[in-house]
Structures are given as C-alpha cells and as structure tokens.
Design an enzyme around this catalytic site. Sequence first.
Site, PDB file in Angstrom:
ATOM      1  N   ASP A 105       0.842  -1.209   0.000  1.00 18.31           N
ATOM      2  CA  ASP A 105       0.000   0.000   0.000  1.00 18.31           C
ATOM      3  C   ASP A 105       0.876   1.258   0.000  1.00 18.31           C
ATOM      4  O   ASP A 105       2.043   1.209   0.410  1.00 18.31           O
ATOM      5  CB  ASP A 105      -0.880   0.035   1.256  1.00 18.31           C
ATOM      6  CG  ASP A 105      -1.849  -1.134   1.317  1.00 18.31           C
ATOM      7  OD1 ASP A 105      -2.155  -1.711   0.255  1.00 18.31           O
ATOM      8  OD2 ASP A 105      -2.295  -1.457   2.434  1.00 18.31           O
TER       9      ASP A 105
HETATM   10  N1  URA Z   1      -1.292  -5.908   4.014  1.00 16.32           N
HETATM   11  C1  URA Z   1      -1.762  -4.641   4.011  1.00 16.32           C
HETATM   12  O1  URA Z   1      -2.781  -4.353   4.612  1.00 16.32           O
HETATM   13  N2  URA Z   1      -1.071  -3.710   3.317  1.00 16.32           N
HETATM   14  C2  URA Z   1       0.072  -3.967   2.668  1.00 16.32           C
HETATM   15  O2  URA Z   1       0.664  -3.070   2.065  1.00 16.32           O
HETATM   16  C3  URA Z   1       0.552  -5.289   2.674  1.00 16.32           C
HETATM   17  C4  URA Z   1      -0.153  -6.234   3.361  1.00 16.32           C
END
Ligand code: URA
Length: 239
Positions: A105
């Site tokens: 993310d």
């Molecule tokens: N899980 C999440 O919530 N975000 C990420 O970036 C990776 C795994």
Amino acid sequence: MNRMRLDKFLAQSGAGTRSEVKKLIRSGRVQVNGCVEKRPEAGIDAERDEVYKDGRILSWEPFVWLMFNKPQGCVTATSDRSAKTVMDYIGHERKQELFPVGRLDVDTEGLLLFTNDGALAHRMLAPSHHVEKTYFVRVEGALTQEDADAFCAGVDIGEKRPTLPAGLHILKSGEISEAELTITEGKFHQVKRMFAARGKHVKYLKRTSMGGIRLDETLAPGEWRALTKEEKERLNYAE
Ligand code: URA
C-alpha cells in the site's frame, strides 16, 4: 541465445555507463572470444560469447532481482499519471525490464522485490504456493494471546473463507502495541483487515521478509540493491 550490442552487454554487466563502456571498447580493452573488439555496436550472444574487460571475464545474467526498501508515499505500479511510483527510485541499468513482485500500500514501507523473471515472480505470487511474508506492525490497543490464537485459527475479513493460519509474535503490548505477523497469502489490504477484524487499527506497517529474503536493514527507505547469489538461490527454494 540472447543477442545484443557489445556496449549494452558491458553496461548490463556492471562495467560502466553506456558512454563509459563505449570508450573502453574503442580503446581496445575489450575482447570477445579472445579477439579485441573495438566496435561498440558489434553484436554478441550474451549467453554464449566470452567477453573480457582488461583480461577479466564478465558475467551477464538473464534474470535480474533487486530488493527495495519502499518508503511511504509512493504507489506500487510501473507508471502512474500523477503519483510517485516505486519505479521512480530505481536507477538500475535494466530498469525498463523490471516490475515489482506483488504490491504494498501507499502507506506501507519495507521489502519489495523487483525482477524481470515473470515465471518465478508469478509462482511466488500464486496463492497455491503460500509464500511466507512477514510484517512489522504497530497498532492501536493492546495485543493479547487471544489475538494470536485468532490469527492462528483464521479470521473473517469478509472473504469467502477465513484467512489461512498466520503467526503473530507480540513484541510489545499496551496503548500502542508492536508485533510481527507472518502470513502465507496476499489479499488486498490483508494485514490491515486482519487487525481490523480484531478491532485494532494499524498505524504503521512494514514488510520485513518475503519468500525467505529478509529486508537488508542497511537500506534506508528509498534505497535498493541487487540480490546476492545466495539470496537468489533461496528464492528458488522458497517458491
Ligand atoms: N497488508 C496490508 O494491509 N497492506 C500492505 O501493504 C501489505 C499487506
């Protein structure tokens, strides 16, 4: 068979920038199969021909693997009209061939692998391969053994099935808690949704390992390096 220009081969083997290696070649310091070659545009087979610079053989590999310490604030994509992407940080000679293995993310930091090996990347991401990913998490609220037990049993994050067994290692529990979570799947926002299922908000998330490769903590956010030979071997075992 992998045909390319001699100057490109040298640059991709780490012998210098494209203009540096052109000079090297023209000055007679490069040999191909025992003969001096002074034409930067000469065609060679990167997998079969033996190329020497100053008498030392150069090695070229078809597959490139990099590890990157992703900073917050960039999207995991090869291009984006307006946002900064993870690609903007990569200054590798073969950048155009590379893509990120999976995604993090915008506000997640940590280990992101890049490669041009589509087949191995695909296998690493296939749900059936259950490649392990470990995250360091900081959450609001106390983490307890019940949370660890729930993650071990699988939690409902609104998918058809509960999450697969995941390992929660609590490092610190209090108003703000810290833990390491290891999962073997990669649903959208999976870690944040798992903690949300336990009523806890993730304030900070960082991936520390994937498929047996640990993030090199000497890499500051935004820095990358090539995987070592040993790390590349580990990847093959992990898939
Ligand atoms: N899980 C999440 O919530 N975000 C990420 O970036 C990776 C795994």
